[in-house]
Enzyme design. Sequence first.
Site, PDB file in Angstrom:
ATOM      1  N   ASP A  52       0.843  -1.207   0.000  1.00  0.00           N
ATOM      2  CA  ASP A  52       0.000   0.000   0.000  1.00  0.00           C
ATOM      3  C   ASP A  52       0.877   1.255   0.000  1.00  0.00           C
ATOM      4  OD1 ASP A  52       0.854  -0.199   2.599  1.00  0.00           O
ATOM      5  OD2 ASP A  52      -1.145  -0.204   3.501  1.00  0.00           O
ATOM      6  N   SER A  53       2.204   1.045  -0.007  1.00  0.00           N
ATOM      7  CA  SER A  53       3.126   2.165  -0.239  1.00  0.00           C
ATOM      8  C   SER A  53       2.897   2.760  -1.628  1.00  0.00           C
ATOM      9  CB  SER A  53       4.580   1.716  -0.090  1.00  0.00           C
ATOM     10  OG  SER A  53       4.822   0.544  -0.852  1.00  0.00           O
ATOM     11  N   ASP A  91      -1.076  -6.018  -0.080  1.00  0.00           N
ATOM     12  CA  ASP A  91      -1.531  -5.377   1.162  1.00  0.00           C
ATOM     13  C   ASP A  91      -3.034  -5.151   1.117  1.00  0.00           C
ATOM     14  OD1 ASP A  91       0.563  -4.958   2.945  1.00  0.00           O
ATOM     15  OD2 ASP A  91       1.286  -3.188   1.871  1.00  0.00           O
ATOM     16  N   LYS A 121      -1.451  -9.384   2.838  1.00  0.00           N
ATOM     17  CA  LYS A 121      -0.701  -8.962   4.039  1.00  0.00           C
ATOM     18  C   LYS A 121      -1.561  -8.001   4.852  1.00  0.00           C
ATOM     19  CE  LYS A 121       3.154  -6.133   3.802  1.00  0.00           C
ATOM     20  NZ  LYS A 121       2.732  -4.931   4.537  1.00  0.00           N
ATOM     21  N   GLU A 123      -1.671  -5.571   8.624  1.00  0.00           N
ATOM     22  CA  GLU A 123      -0.859  -4.942   9.676  1.00  0.00           C
ATOM     23  C   GLU A 123      -1.530  -5.164  11.038  1.00  0.00           C
ATOM     24  OE1 GLU A 123      -0.039  -0.831   8.813  1.00  0.00           O
ATOM     25  OE2 GLU A 123       0.878  -1.303   6.882  1.00  0.00           O
ATOM     26  N   GLU A 190       9.019  -4.235  10.509  1.00  0.00           N
ATOM     27  CA  GLU A 190       9.501  -2.959   9.970  1.00  0.00           C
ATOM     28  C   GLU A 190      10.078  -2.078  11.066  1.00  0.00           C
ATOM     29  OE1 GLU A 190       6.803  -1.062   7.239  1.00  0.00           O
ATOM     30  OE2 GLU A 190       7.953   0.807   7.218  1.00  0.00           O
TER      31      GLU A 190
HETATM   32  O1  KIV Z   1       3.598  -1.139   1.646  1.00  0.00           O
HETATM   33  C1  KIV Z   1       4.782  -1.527   1.661  1.00  0.00           C
HETATM   34  O2  KIV Z   1       5.585  -1.241   0.772  1.00  0.00           O
HETATM   35  C2  KIV Z   1       5.211  -2.335   2.801  1.00  0.00           C
HETATM   36  C3  KIV Z   1       6.681  -2.601   2.944  1.00  0.00           C
HETATM   37  C4  KIV Z   1       7.376  -1.394   3.382  1.00  0.00           C
HETATM   38  C5  KIV Z   1       6.941  -3.752   3.809  1.00  0.00           C
HETATM   39  O3  KIV Z   1       4.413  -2.743   3.579  1.00  0.00           O
END
Ligand code: KIV
Length: 272
Positions: A52-53, A91, A121, A123, A190
Amino acid sequence: MSVAKKEYKRVTVKSLIEMKQSGEKISMLTSYDYSMAKIVDAANVDVILVGDSASNVIAGHETTLPITLDQMIYHASSVVRAAKRALVVVDIPFGSYQSDSKEALRSAIRIMKESGAHAIKVEGGTEIKESVSRILQAGIPVMGHLGLTPQSIYKFGTYTVRAKEEEEAEKLKSDAKLLEELGCFGIVLEKIPAKLAQEVAESVSIPVIGIGAGNGVDGQVLVVHDLLGMTHEFHPRFLRRYMNLYDDMSEAISQYVDDVKSRDFPNDDESY
Ligand code: KIV
């Protein structure tokens, strides 16, 4: 020269556990689109994370919170079309799994069904255990993410190193155990102290992938734009830049502008 211990035609969640058992480090990188994912996959990266980055790197938001489930599915389906070898993990974005476990399952199913990804994934630890269980019961592989969890940035207040204090470190250790017990196939840690990350990696049988978590874990993940030096204003200590693409691209694009302005481009050979 490849330093892989075993050739994998297609990386699966089982392959990652095998890698941990054999001591082979796992490589993981983000991608958000077809062209980048094709390069990343061909370079034998084991896991492609549709992070989600994308909210920061692709859309230019300050945090990961604004990205939507539909947008994540769009990015993920582009990546899936490119990935021939890597495991593709996506994510679940903020707001699509926190309210209850049924909503979490619906979101996970949409990602799997509409993008063709291989895993999701999430969190958090104990706070989201019902959602994690429900998603796993549906046969969807789940990766956890602990330590600095960017979807909670407004709770933390800053992007500094997490779990330096005993209480937070203890919670992180028990959350990691819980995620393992629930059946997650891996955990991202992280920005936490390297010693703590190593302790966690040694205490669970599933792979632990670090970002800013030192070298004692089972693998590493980075945002591909950071590794390539495209995000030149971002330089945390944990980041190793392998290129300075921002400067190279700026130079190439400026040259193109000059060539257009000076009528050098296109020349006869570039014309029909
Ligand atoms: O969203 C992302 O890129 C991440 C990584 C930094 C692990 O969760």
